[in-house]
Scaffold this active site. Sequence first.
Site, PDB file in Angstrom:
ATOM      1  NE  ARG A 772      -2.074   3.327  -5.405  1.00  0.00           N
ATOM      2  CZ  ARG A 772      -1.841   2.544  -4.774  1.00  0.00           C
ATOM      3  NH1 ARG A 772      -1.582   1.252  -5.402  1.00  0.00           N
ATOM      4  NH2 ARG A 772      -1.923   2.515  -3.502  1.00  0.00           N
ATOM      5  CG  ASP A 774       0.934  -1.279  -4.583  1.00  0.00           C
ATOM      6  OD1 ASP A 774       0.158  -0.630  -3.822  1.00  0.00           O
ATOM      7  OD2 ASP A 774       1.612  -2.304  -4.367  1.00  0.00           O
ATOM      8  CD  GLU A 799       0.191   2.444  -1.302  1.00  0.00           C
ATOM      9  OE1 GLU A 799      -0.799   2.123  -0.306  1.00  0.00           O
ATOM     10  OE2 GLU A 799       0.863   1.495  -1.942  1.00  0.00           O
ATOM     11  CB  SER A 803       3.760   5.304  11.096  1.00  0.00           C
ATOM     12  OG  SER A 803       3.610   3.778  10.524  1.00  0.00           O
ATOM     13  CE  LYS A 861       4.273  28.830   3.728  1.00  0.00           C
ATOM     14  NZ  LYS A 861       5.867  28.422   2.826  1.00  0.00           N
ATOM     15  N   GLY A 867       0.797  21.862   2.517  1.00  0.00           N
ATOM     16  CA  GLY A 867       1.554  23.238   2.758  1.00  0.00           C
ATOM     17  C   GLY A 867       2.991  23.469   2.253  1.00  0.00           C
ATOM     18  CG  ASP A 881      -4.643  -0.794   0.839  1.00  0.00           C
ATOM     19  OD1 ASP A 881      -4.920  -1.973   0.735  1.00  0.00           O
ATOM     20  OD2 ASP A 881      -3.945  -0.183   0.200  1.00  0.00           O
ATOM     21  CD  GLN A 886      -7.590  -4.581   2.544  1.00  0.00           C
ATOM     22  OE1 GLN A 886      -6.672  -5.447   2.915  1.00  0.00           O
ATOM     23  NE2 GLN A 886      -7.239  -3.517   1.651  1.00  0.00           N
TER      24      GLN A 886
END
Length: 999
Positions: A772, A774, A799, A803, A861, A867, A881, A886
Amino acid sequence: MDLLMTSQKWGLSMNFCAVSKDIIDLKDHSHISCSGIIKSSCSRTSSKASHNSLQLQSRTFFLEGRHLQQPRVTNWSYHRKYLIFASRTAAEGGVHDAPEDFRVSGVDSNRFTSLSGQCIDLDDAASLRATLLAAEDRVAAAEREKADALEALAKAEAKQQEYGVNLVQTTAAAMQEIESAREIFNKELEMILEEKLAVESELVLAKQDAIDLAVKVEMLAESAIQEATANLAEEAQLRIAAAEASAAEASEKVDNRIRIAAIDAADSMLKESRDVIEKSFTALEAAKEKAQKAEVGLFQKMQILDDLVLKEVSALGLQQAISTLQQQLQAAKNENERLRAEIKAVMVRAETAEACVSAAGSAMQQSQATARKSEQEHEQKTKNALEALKNAGEARLEAAKAVFKADIDAFQAAVNTLSKANKAQEQANIRKYEALERSLVTAEVTARAWKERAVAVEDLLRKIKEQAIETEVSGTMLDELNGGRIITFLGSDSRKWHLLANGPRRETPDWMLRRIKVALQGLPPRKTFEGEAETEIHLQLPTSEDTWSIASAKVKEDIFTKEAAEKETIDKQRRALEHALQRKTVRRPKEAEIKIESGTGSGREIVFQGFNWESWRRKWYLELESKAADLANCGITAIWFPPPTHSVSAQGYMPGDLYDLNSAYGSLEELKHCIEVMHNHDLLVLGDTVLNHRCAQKKSPNGVWNIFGGKIAWGPEAIVRDDPNFEGRGNPSSGDHFHAAPNIDHSQDFVRRDIKEWMKWLRTEIGFDGWRLDFVKGFWGGYVKEYIEATSPAFAIGEYWDSLAYEGGNVCYNQDAHRQRIINWINATGGTSSAFDVTTKGILHAALHNEYWRLIDPQGKPPGVMGWWPSRAVTFLENHDTGSTQGHWPFPRDKVMQGYAYILTHPGTPVIFYDHFYDFGLHDTIAELIAVRTGTGVHCRSPIRIYQANNQGYAAQIGDSLVMKLGSLDWNPSKENNLVGNWFRVLDKGADYQVWRKA
């Protein structure tokens, strides 16, 4: 003659270097401070009288550490002439008077003052010869000094030329820089002039447009006045109806012309004229109304005249507008003049800058000279320091060699001692073995002797039986038979016979009796012959099975040992049965169905995030390994572990020494054991790797934390140069900045090499199966591709946090730009890594509140990464997170199961959060959805068809065997015409969600 030749040779020499102090009179009033050498030259002049005169021309250079006075020649030329004349006279063997020109005031004709200041008699030829020889020696020495001085001068000139070349090169470079700066300035000046010309042309056009507009307005005003006058004359003569028509026509014409003027004014963007035209429109409307009421009479006709006056006023207003435009033009001209003045000022500043540059050039030359001098001094100091360091290093090396040699000698002595001890031990062992062998041989010989004696006794007893001796026995036989023991059996030892016959002198103790009993085992029992015949006597000897042997000996077992062994056997059987039951309970795809891709897995992964933000407070590895069996039973295939590296922050996301895996979650041994337990339950382990940033262990001389320690010891060159806080010296960053720690420059080859070696070590030595990654938004995805190809993980997740688009505080329906950025990053990795589907999470937040229409895009879709690229979409609801303690972006608490119903039944790779599974009481409910996904064969590439998506709910078919519904929508598979087959409901949670499976 020799003296004459010598004197002539000396007199005809062309040049001298250095003037002897013998001919210099020091004057107290002409001191000269010098730091070099005195260089003199002598020239010879010739005359018709063939008199040689030597004139001294002195030129002062630098002389170190001496003060000289201006040299003065007294009557040297006359001395020289007299010397030559005297020499010739002496050679001819006579004495002559000196010529008249030799009689000089202050000089005696018969005596001569030498160069050393002594008076020499001219008749003494030997003295003259010695003086000339000394003079020749001085001349030779002077020539040598001249040669040395010329050589030093040549070196100085060569060095000066070298400095001149360097200075020329430096000056040329500076001039090039000045020329480039001048070119840039000229280009900028040309651009400014072009902009100025453009502004002037625009001003000219605007002025012309304003003049045209003024002309048009004046023409309109004149025509309007003329037409109005004509209309008044006609109205006075015609009838009221004709007057009304004429007035209406005049008003219409004026209206049309004013409108045309208004359009022209609008085209030239004259805002000031708009208000005036609007007022004229109002006046014209009033004129229309008054013209229509002309039937009232002449009074209304006078009103028309008033309207015409108003028109004239409007025309005057337009003229005022024209004057205003002219004023603006004048202001523009003034601005233009101001720009010209500024340009001139800029040119003046440029000239000043050139002067400053020239001054800087001269200053630079001076500074270069100073710098060269200081550089030479520094170079000399550096040489001295290096020499001192070299000497010190040699001394330390010698000392280290001595110490190393002593250590080697000590080590060799220890090895020798150990070898000797080993040899001594071996020899002792050999002696022990030899003694044991001898003992064994002796025991075997003794056993054979006892066996032979026993056989002999058997034979003797058999003979006695055959002879049938019952009543008396001869004395010899009695001596031989004593209580069943025979002398021959014991040998010739009289002491043994005595002990057997009479017994010990004192009572035999118990321990000795036990030993005797053991020693006599296997011997025939003591018998007393009472005349009765024995039918048969057999000698019973112990067999090999009855004899104790260390090879066949067994450890003595007590009841506790037996119980422990039985318990261990039962535990092994229980674990084997549990493992077999787990494999039967969880349906695994067949090997033929599984297709592993680097970084994306088999497509059937179900990931479990095995920690939250507070997990570091407990011995987490020990706690997590206890849940391995339960997770495997529920259908989980991969566990996402917390960051393993020791970190400045306890959660692990501020790593320091990458190879230090003793973290707040547990020790290195606990981590490896936990991974081993997961592997025993067929669970993949994903390591949380933080590659974007790293915390330093030391400060730089500037007091900035940018020196890394540990096995990977980097410096500021491993940090991006545009890091705002840590003064990196690498290349610019290829992504966003993480402001809490130094951002690593992955464009450096040594950085990527060290990271790949570390990740390989995590794979091979620690046991991680995948990654994974970061904060991958901080560096280019191409570097991630390189890391994944180097380590070949079974699964990888990036990750990439970004926004979503919002409007008025609400999530926008169209999030194509957001998911496109995530897709771009996946493309940069070459598709070797998946990424968290942040788009789907954000849309679910809003869609599950009766806005299910958000769950379908215009192409029919799913609206997230799912999609567009479902095999690389990792769907989730919360993580450490967004949720946990948090709570940066928590999922709606009452919609959690609806969210899991969506991601666990749809394509993509779902992730289950630890808190939801174990802390929210949703363990069994989530396990039901996992079982449905596994049982129906849904995977990350399953096709999807959406049937309904509105305010009431959402319905879709995933794959061939699963249909699901969200919300209160009144829908089931039987109501869908395009849905073929028999379907039965497997999960029914009312208005939350329902799931059907194909029969």
